[in-house]
Every structure is written in structure tokens, then in C-alpha cells.
Design a protein around this motif. Structure first.
Motif, PDB file in Angstrom:
ATOM      1  N   GLN A  61       0.913  -1.307   0.121  1.00  0.00           N
ATOM      2  CA  GLN A  61       0.070   0.079   0.039  1.00  0.00           C
ATOM      3  C   GLN A  61       0.816   1.214   0.022  1.00  0.00           C
ATOM      4  O   GLN A  61       1.639   1.457   0.929  1.00  0.00           O
ATOM      5  N   ILE A  62       0.909   2.031  -0.992  1.00  0.00           N
ATOM      6  CA  ILE A  62       1.525   3.323  -1.263  1.00  0.00           C
ATOM      7  C   ILE A  62       0.797   4.321  -0.979  1.00  0.00           C
ATOM      8  O   ILE A  62      -0.213   4.544  -1.898  1.00  0.00           O
ATOM      9  N   ASP A  63       1.238   5.258  -0.192  1.00  0.00           N
ATOM     10  CA  ASP A  63       0.124   6.376  -0.060  1.00  0.00           C
ATOM     11  C   ASP A  63       1.137   7.839  -0.169  1.00  0.00           C
ATOM     12  O   ASP A  63       2.167   7.659   0.476  1.00  0.00           O
ATOM     13  N   VAL A  64       0.758   8.557  -0.935  1.00  0.00           N
ATOM     14  CA  VAL A  64       1.292   9.929  -1.147  1.00  0.00           C
ATOM     15  C   VAL A  64       0.638  11.075  -0.500  1.00  0.00           C
ATOM     16  O   VAL A  64      -0.794  11.327  -1.002  1.00  0.00           O
ATOM     17  N   PRO A  68      -4.580  11.984  -3.153  1.00  0.00           N
ATOM     18  CA  PRO A  68      -5.467  10.976  -2.891  1.00  0.00           C
ATOM     19  C   PRO A  68      -5.424  10.057  -4.179  1.00  0.00           C
ATOM     20  O   PRO A  68      -5.845   8.984  -4.047  1.00  0.00           O
ATOM     21  N   SER A  71      -3.132   7.361  -3.926  1.00  0.00           N
ATOM     22  CA  SER A  71      -3.468   6.875  -2.343  1.00  0.00           C
ATOM     23  C   SER A  71      -4.658   5.866  -2.368  1.00  0.00           C
ATOM     24  O   SER A  71      -5.269   5.598  -3.100  1.00  0.00           O
ATOM     25  N   GLY A  72      -4.786   5.196  -1.208  1.00  0.00           N
ATOM     26  CA  GLY A  72      -5.769   4.376  -0.831  1.00  0.00           C
ATOM     27  C   GLY A  72      -5.837   3.193  -1.871  1.00  0.00           C
ATOM     28  O   GLY A  72      -5.148   2.592  -1.998  1.00  0.00           O
ATOM     29  N   GLY A  75      -3.273   3.139  -4.575  1.00  0.00           N
ATOM     30  CA  GLY A  75      -2.090   3.206  -4.264  1.00  0.00           C
ATOM     31  C   GLY A  75      -1.695   1.574  -4.073  1.00  0.00           C
ATOM     32  O   GLY A  75      -0.508   1.476  -3.544  1.00  0.00           O
ATOM     33  N   GLU A 104      10.492   3.537   0.705  1.00  0.00           N
ATOM     34  CA  GLU A 104       9.811   5.002   0.940  1.00  0.00           C
ATOM     35  C   GLU A 104      10.682   6.181   0.540  1.00  0.00           C
ATOM     36  O   GLU A 104      10.179   7.090  -0.093  1.00  0.00           O
ATOM     37  N   ILE A 120       5.813   9.957   1.736  1.00  0.00           N
ATOM     38  CA  ILE A 120       5.414   8.835   1.224  1.00  0.00           C
ATOM     39  C   ILE A 120       5.484   7.682   2.350  1.00  0.00           C
ATOM     40  O   ILE A 120       6.244   7.732   3.082  1.00  0.00           O
ATOM     41  N   THR A 121       4.331   6.880   2.362  1.00  0.00           N
ATOM     42  CA  THR A 121       4.268   6.087   3.274  1.00  0.00           C
ATOM     43  C   THR A 121       4.098   4.505   2.396  1.00  0.00           C
ATOM     44  O   THR A 121       3.283   4.549   1.265  1.00  0.00           O
TER      45      THR A 121
END
Length: 490
Positions: A61-64, A68, A71-72, A75, A104, A120-121
Motif C-alpha cells: 500500500q503506497i500512500d502519497v 489521493p 493513495s488508498g 495506491g 519509501e 510517502i508511506t
């Protein structure tokens, strides 16, 4: 197609870049995050995501931050078979061998072209199964895929002992003090880790039960100095071979039926019936590993000339070598040294040599052993009621063997003594007269214990010898009974 929000974001980012207001996230070299190839590292069974290295099949799962669109649900990405990710705006990015933090950092660096604050996560959604190679002294060498599980916010990795269980457990030839794990690195030579599972077994140190990584290769060499005591203890571990599994062995030398046998893990003489076709006997006590005494039972038991002090097991290793294991079954009988009842594995050959000398006391003890025949055969000839071969239990005294043949022929037998003929361990034959006293207990002088294939000769009395001789002379002239009547003899 880029959304209106993204256009505005990119425009704002461009203005910021023109103003020189961009600070990129720090980057890390892959080698900084990995242990030295020469330094073994022992990990706990539960490993946090901070030490997890990415590979093909991982779902992420990559969230910027503040984007959005990336993300979610949008992502979610999977590492492809070549170890790369397809990421919006960036394209293909190789992440194989990176930790989540490294991924990351690399994504932050790449996205810095498009965002002022590229927050970034990267989260591991579903870890890929581990593919490990297990070679050497295990039941089923090969490559195995082992699934992972989530636990307490981290990832539950399979341990070394669990992998050994998957491969059928260690063999009896294994050297558990020198288990080697070759672990591939992102750069440079593989890391070689040596694990002492004997120390783990003795001390309960969980740090020695190394957690595995994808691509690990496990190798267990053969023990150059096999130890019967250690073998017995290792057979009770969780990473040992299945106890009740039948093994194919060969047995040669001083047994009654040498040859190849399938020995199941039974601990009673019912194993003999199992070898002859009784499935119920084979199923008995399958939680116990097959041992050398069970193999001897199935082969008919030891012969009287067996040298049980110098039994040898020849064992082939996975590498094609051979282990020679010395077994002293006399220690098992005299001191109860159960480690001498060696555990067998498929391919073992048991060799039982011929003894040069066996004392009467030792012969009696051996005859009572569980790996001796259930019966012995004694040939009783001469003046008894039922001459021939009688079957009696081991250690049966001479008097009882005579009674098994019907006892003396009261009219013809010489009752004071009999002749005993015996084959000795050195190949010689002894003949001796034994005085008969049915009131005596077992002793070597007047009532010796019988050995297999002993011969008892009951001679004729003096009168019987005389009458038989005269009868042979006079028989052509007139019946012997008439001659005896002249002298008033019965």
C-alpha cells in the motif's frame, strides 16, 4: 490522463521549484541496511516490517501525502516477478531487496520532482511466501514455498526448525552443530550464517532458531563423528524425522534370516509378525522410531555365534559418503545402555560378525535378550520315546529338552549320562558326557542350558547293547524273544 487537482499541484510545485524551495527526502544505500556478509545474525521469530526485504509477490500500500489519486485503493501495488513496481508518474522502480523504509526513501526521492513535500508511506499488505532451498541430511531435500503470517503488528516468519519439519526432518546422519544458511544480499556475496541447533536443543535459546528470508539456502552436512547418545536425543525433537515411518534396511551376518527388510517403529516382538504380513503388528507403537534390535527380531534373531559386542551399522549420507557406527549390544544387556539400541534410517546395512568365544554366562544372557529367537531347536536322538528335533525356549536346561522328547526309553536308555554335542563360536565341535540328575537345577555341569542346534545323544544301556548284539547274531536262527526266555530275561 492527469486530473485537475494534479495539474494544480504540479503547477504549484513548479513555482516552488523556480523559487528554489525544494528539499528532497534523505536516501539510504541498500548496503547500509544489511548485515555484514561475515557476521552471522540471529533474529527472533517475529520480525517487524522494518527488517523485511521486498521481493516478487509482495502486495504493498503506497500512500502519497496530499495526493489521493495515488493513495488508498489507487495506491495498492504488487511487486512484479522481476522485482519492480509500476508507479504513477515514476514508471518502473526496482525494489527487490529493499526494506520498506528504503522503498519509501526511494519513492520520496523520485516524487520530489513533482511534489514540494513528497510524504510517502509504504505498508506491507500481504507478504509473499518464502521460497527456500533445503539440502543435505533431511528427509526430502528440495525447494519449498512456506507461507508467512501476520502477528502482533509484524510478520511471522518461518524459522529454521519449521523449515526442517517441512522437509521431512533431519536424518540420523545429520550434523546439527554446523547448519549453514546462505542468504543472498542486494549487493555483494551471499551472507553465510552457521547455526548450532544442538545448542538450541540443549539450552532452549530461541535466538538459535533463526528466522528465514526469501531465497535462503539451508545445508545440513553429515556428522563426521556420529554419536549414539546424541542421535537418541535428537530423535525426540520437533525437527527430527517422522518416528513411525517404516525404513528399508539390510541385515547380514549372524542372524537366522539375513536379507532386506522393512522395519516399522514397533517396540515388541509383534514386529516379527509384521514382517511376515501382519498389518496389525506393523501399526503397533508407530510413535517409536525403528531400532536395531527390532531389525534383528524381524531377521529371526541372532545366532548362537553372534558377536553382539561388535555390531556395525553402515549408513550412506546424502553426499554419497558412508558413516560407520559401532554398536555394543552387550552393554544394552549388561548395563541397560539404551543408546546402543541405535535408531535406523532407510538405506542402513547392519552387519553382525561371528564371535571367537562366548562364556556360558554371556550365552545365557544373550539367549534371554529380546533380539534372540523366541525358540531354539535341539536335536535329541537315541533312546528316548520321541527322538528328533524339539523346539524349546532359549535357556532351556538339558533335562527339560529330554522331557520335551518324551523322556528316556525306560527299557533301553542309559539313564546315568548323555552325550552333548555343541558347535563352538570358533568353529570347533565339542563332545562331552553330562551326568543326568533330574533333581538338579540349571548348571553347566549336570544340567546346562541348551543352545540352538545342540545335539543330545541318549545311549543304550549295557544290557540293551548286549541284547541288541546277540539279537543281530541270532535273528536269522530264531527270534530274540525265545533266546531271552531261556535266560529268564524280559
Amino acid at each position: 490522463m492527469i486530473s485537475t487537482h494534479l495539474r494544480l499541484t504540479l503547477a504549484a510545485t513548479s513555482l516552488t521549484l523556480l523559487a528554489g524551495g525544494l528539499t528532497a527526502a534523505p536516501t539510504y544505500s541498500a548496503t547500509q541496511m544489511l548485515p555484514s556478509p561475515s557476521a552471522p545474525t540471529y533474529n527472533s521469530p517475529t520480525v517487524s516490517e522494518s527488517s523485511y526485504t521486498l521481493g516478487a509477490g509482495d502486495r504493498l500500500q503506497i500512500d502519497v501525502f496530499d495526493a489521493p489519486e495515488f493513495s488508498g485503493e489507487n495506491g495498492r501495488r504488487q511487486v512484479l516477478v522481476d522485482g519492480t513496481l509500476n508507479v504513477p508518474l515514476i514508471g518502473t522502480l526496482s525494489v527487490k531487496g529493499m526494506t520498506l523504509k528504503q522503498a519509501e526513501a526511494e519513492l520520496s526521492k523520485r516524487y520530489a520532482r513533482f511534489f514540494k513535500r513528497a510524504g510517502i508511506t509504504v505498508t506491507l499488505l500481504t507478504p509473499r511466501p518464502l521460497s527456500v532451498g533445503i539440502l543435505g541430511e533431511v528427509g526430502r531435500p528440495g525447494t519449498y514455498t512456506i507461507p508467512l503470517a501476520a502477528q502482533d503488528g509484524g510478520t511471522q516468519f518461518p524459522t529454521l526448525t519449521r523449515a526442517l519439519q517441512t522437509a521431512g526432518g533431519i536424518t540420523q546422519a545429520a550434523d546439527v552443530r554446523q547448519v549453514q544458511i546462505r542468504r543472498p544480499q542486494r549487493v555483494g556475496a551471499p551472507q553465510v550464517i552457521t547455526v548450532d541447533l544442538w545448542n538450541y536443543f540443549q539450552s532452549g535459546n530461541l535466538q538459535a532458531d533463526l528466522t528465514l528470508r526469501d531465497g535462503d539456502s539451508i545445508f545440513i552436512a553429515a556428522n563426521p563423528n556420529p554419536n549414539l547418545a546424541e542421535s537418541l536425543q535428537l530423535a525426540d525433537t520437533t525437527f527430527a524425522a517422522e518416528k513411525g515411518k517404516p525404513v528399508n534396511i539390510a541385515i547380514v551376518g549372524e542372524v537366522f534370516r539375513p536379507g532386506s527388510y522393512v522395519v516399522a517403529g514397533a517396540n515388541s516382538k509383534n514386529a516379527v509378525a509384521g514382517a511376515l504380513g501382519s498389518t496389525a503388528a506393523v501399526a503397533n507403537n508407530l510413535d517409536k522410531p525403528p531400532t536395531i534390535t527390532q531389525a534383528i527380531q524381524i531377521a529371526g534373531g541372532i545366532k548362537p555365534l553372534a558377536d553382539i559386542r561388535n555390531v556395525q551399522i553402515r549408513r550412506l549420507t546424502r553426499a554419497g559418503g558412508e558413516q560407520l557406527i559401532a554398536v555394543d549390544l552387550m552393554k544394552l544387556l549388561q548395563t541397560g545402555d539404551v543408546q546402543q539400541d541405535a535408531i535406523l534410517q532407510t538405506g542402513d546395512t547392519i552387519s553382525i560378525p561371528t564371535a571367537t568365544a562366548i562364556s556360558a554366562a554371556e550365552a545365557s544372557k544373550i539367549a534371554s535378550a529380546s533380539f534372540s529367537p523366541d525358540i531354539i531347536r535341539v536335536n535329541v536322538v537315541g533312546e528316548v520315546r520321541q527322538p528328533g528335533v524339539v523346539q524349546v525356549p532359549p535357556n532351556t536346561p538339558l533335562n527339560q529338552a529330554l522331557l520335551a522328547a518324551g523322556g528316556f526309553d525306560v527299557r533301553r536308555a542309559r539313564k546315568k549320562s548323555v552325550e552333548l554335542i555343541r558347535l563352538n563360536p570358533d568353529g570347533t565341535v565339542t563332545r562331552r558326557d553330562v551326568a543326568i540328575d533330574f533333581a538338579k537345577g540349571i548348571n553347566d555341569q549336570t544340567n546346562p542350558a541348551m543352545r540352538n542346534n545342540d545335539v543330545i545323544i541318549v545311549g543304550r544301556s549295557g544290557l540293551t547293547s548286549f541284547t541288541d548284539t546277540v539279537g543281530n547274531i541270532l535273528n536269522p536262527l530264531f527270534p530274540l524273544a525265545s533266546f531271552l526266555n531261556i535266560f529268564g530275561l524280559p
